[in-house]
Scaffold this motif. Sequence first.
Motif, short mmCIF file in Angstrom:
data_model
loop_
_atom_site.label_atom_id
_atom_site.label_comp_id
_atom_site.label_asym_id
_atom_site.label_seq_id
_atom_site.Cartn_x
_atom_site.Cartn_y
_atom_site.Cartn_z
N LYS A 138 133.42 74.30 58.62
CA LYS A 138 133.08 75.78 58.51
C LYS A 138 134.30 76.87 58.42
N GLU A 139 135.29 76.32 59.59
CA GLU A 139 136.48 76.75 59.50
C GLU A 139 137.33 76.75 58.02
N ARG A 140 137.11 75.74 57.56
CA ARG A 140 137.82 75.39 56.45
C ARG A 140 137.19 76.37 55.09
N HIS A 141 136.00 76.25 55.09
CA HIS A 141 135.25 77.17 54.19
C HIS A 141 135.50 78.51 54.05
N THR A 142 135.28 79.10 55.68
CA THR A 142 135.87 80.37 55.74
C THR A 142 137.40 80.74 55.37
#
Lengths: 447, 305
Positions: free
Chosen positions: B28-32
């Motif tokens: 999720k962090e990466r996607h944001t």
Amino acid sequence: MRLLVSCTHNGSLKEIVCNPGTDTSIQTATQPLSVKSHMIENANAKISQLLNIEDTLVVARDNGTVELYHSKRVPHTVVSEDVTSTTEGESIDLKPEFDITEFESLSTVKDLLDDTILESISKKSSMRTKIYDTFVNMHQLPNNKDILLLATKSGLIHIIEIKKRKNLKLIKTHKVIAPLDFAQIYDNTKSKSIVFAYGGEENLVKLVQLSNNFKELTKIWEAKNVANDRLDMRVPVWPTGLKFLNPQDSDKIDSDKLNYQFVVVTHWSHLGIYQTQHGRKPLQYIDLLPKREPLARLEMVGDLTPTGNLKSSDINNFSLITTDLKKNVMRFNNKGRLITKFGKDDIVGSPYFVKTVNGKYVLQGGLDRYVRVFDLESARRIAKVYVTGKCNNILLLDDEDVEIPQLQPKGKQSQKKRHQPENETEQDVEELWDHLEENNTSKKAKK
Amino acid sequence: MSGKNDINISNKMKRQELFAEIKDQKNKERHTMRRQRAKEERENPELKEKRLKENVTKTIDNMRVYDETIANKDNNIEGEEIEVDDENDLMRFFNTSHRDHPPKIFLTTNVNAKKAAYEFANVLIEILPNVQFVKRKFGFKLKEIADMCNKRNFTDMVIINEDKKKVTGLTFMHLPEGPTFYFKISSYVEVLKIAGHGRPTSHIPELVLNNFQTKLGKTVGQLFQSIFPQNPDFEGRQVITLHNQRDYIFFRRHRYVFRDEEKVGLQELGPQFTMKLKRLQRGLREETEWEHTPDMDKDKKKFYL
């Protein structure tokens, strides 16, 4: 070491100055100090033969000219940008000092080749492409250093005089049976007349004698082909290299017959050892490679005469270097056993040119555009230099190393460390050995 | 499980659960982060340029072992020498002016060839220009064949090599003096197997040679240059691509169309096959100039073309 390399792509001569350990295929390795092209012409005028006579250089090109150059050593000038500066602010010139040769053309002789003779031959030849005329050999005569003998593939034997080291003059041209792959002068013993051997594709080895005034050329001996093989097929003939040995010892010889000994390699991978006392057929005819793969050159190992003949009469103890058309430079003994391969896994193209120098080095160049220098005994590579063109001929001018100035080490410790082994005397070493032995005995006693 | 956050839970199911949670969080962090970066870069395209310049992926291709035969002005000491030395001595054997001597190709197979070879010959007849196929007969030596070709003014000879009912190799010989190239053929895909393939026209195609860098590679490039006429019919919009990557040469044939001022459409015409140089010889199969040996494959980052 200083090398002159003939490149076939533009007919140039490259002078390479390099130190042992040079390898241009690795970026971090030692690089050659200088690679400089001289005498650039075109691919049709490639240099096939080179000869260095003191301060002159004779060059034979494939367009049929022979050129005489005066060579002069000029100190190499360092470009000012390359000067490295040390941390102390003062700039010290750390570039090695060496000379570079300059060539000045003195004289030329033209039209020494004849392609028309080879036309009918190339139709019959097992080579699939047309054969062009080239010089197969250029040597000084053993008894007169100012006379050159040049042999061409088309069977022309030219005798050229170098007048006062300045002028070239064609004295006489003889014709022998073409095609020629070599013409080897006999210079093991001193004699007034000149004897040389020649041979080529379907052209058995012949010995000819050149009279003292160069006017007559007489055939004195001709080899005979070996007997048919076990399938009763004729063994094809194509000697590609020949080197003489000293003549047989005097007590056994028949004075009616000629006394020459020579070694031949053939395109069909035979090693032939001939004794004219024995007869016209070879004493031994050994297959060096399976399937009759072609062999191209022959170089002897040992004490050699200026034209590359072996100064020994023992046919049972010698070794030779030969090349094939794929990538191998091989050293065989007289029994046909492979001793070493030079440049294994390194050479990728046909090693066109191989030569042993000073009994120490093997020079190799060929279709893979590298010039290599090997140590003769250990077959270790000493230098490898990329020359951008295919290499035809190499000449080693000298093998001295160029001194490379190095920065003085700053710390005293490093200097001390370096000097320690020098201070060591024999006494110290002996003491050390005694000490070690004592230790050994004490251990044994414990057991 | 080593590193910063060691998980010391002996229950395997719990451990997996926890790990999945951590992983999900990271994703999720990466996607944001990516979404945000894309947004920033959309507003400020310079940032993207800068990022792409800084983060260059290390590929086997760009980590290739140093090869001094790649013409590079930095590694040549004497700048003036480049021009003279760049000209290859094989060049003089090849057709230099196509106007006077357009390529004329003699195509044949190995002796006793099977169906696959003739099928491949049919394909090559379509690809190669000004080509004449002759069925190989037993009893002619290569020298005799070359002589006959020379008398009929052929400039190149192409021999298809078939083994066990598969096309395995292709020999290109330039007449009358060589050189000879031998390529291994693999991954052959026939035209009908290519989805959405088009039908080629008889126009002279354009030629794209990609990534031939070393001296040997350039020689191979010259071979293809000399085989195809250098005056393409642009109205045919056909391109033959020979793309070299890691010593494999990929053969592709396309037709292009300019849809509008920005978009270009490509239609594959086929066939597809891959060639690998195995041997380069001087003359008509005489002295070897370069030969592929199995130990060359040891170093994965060393390429020869």
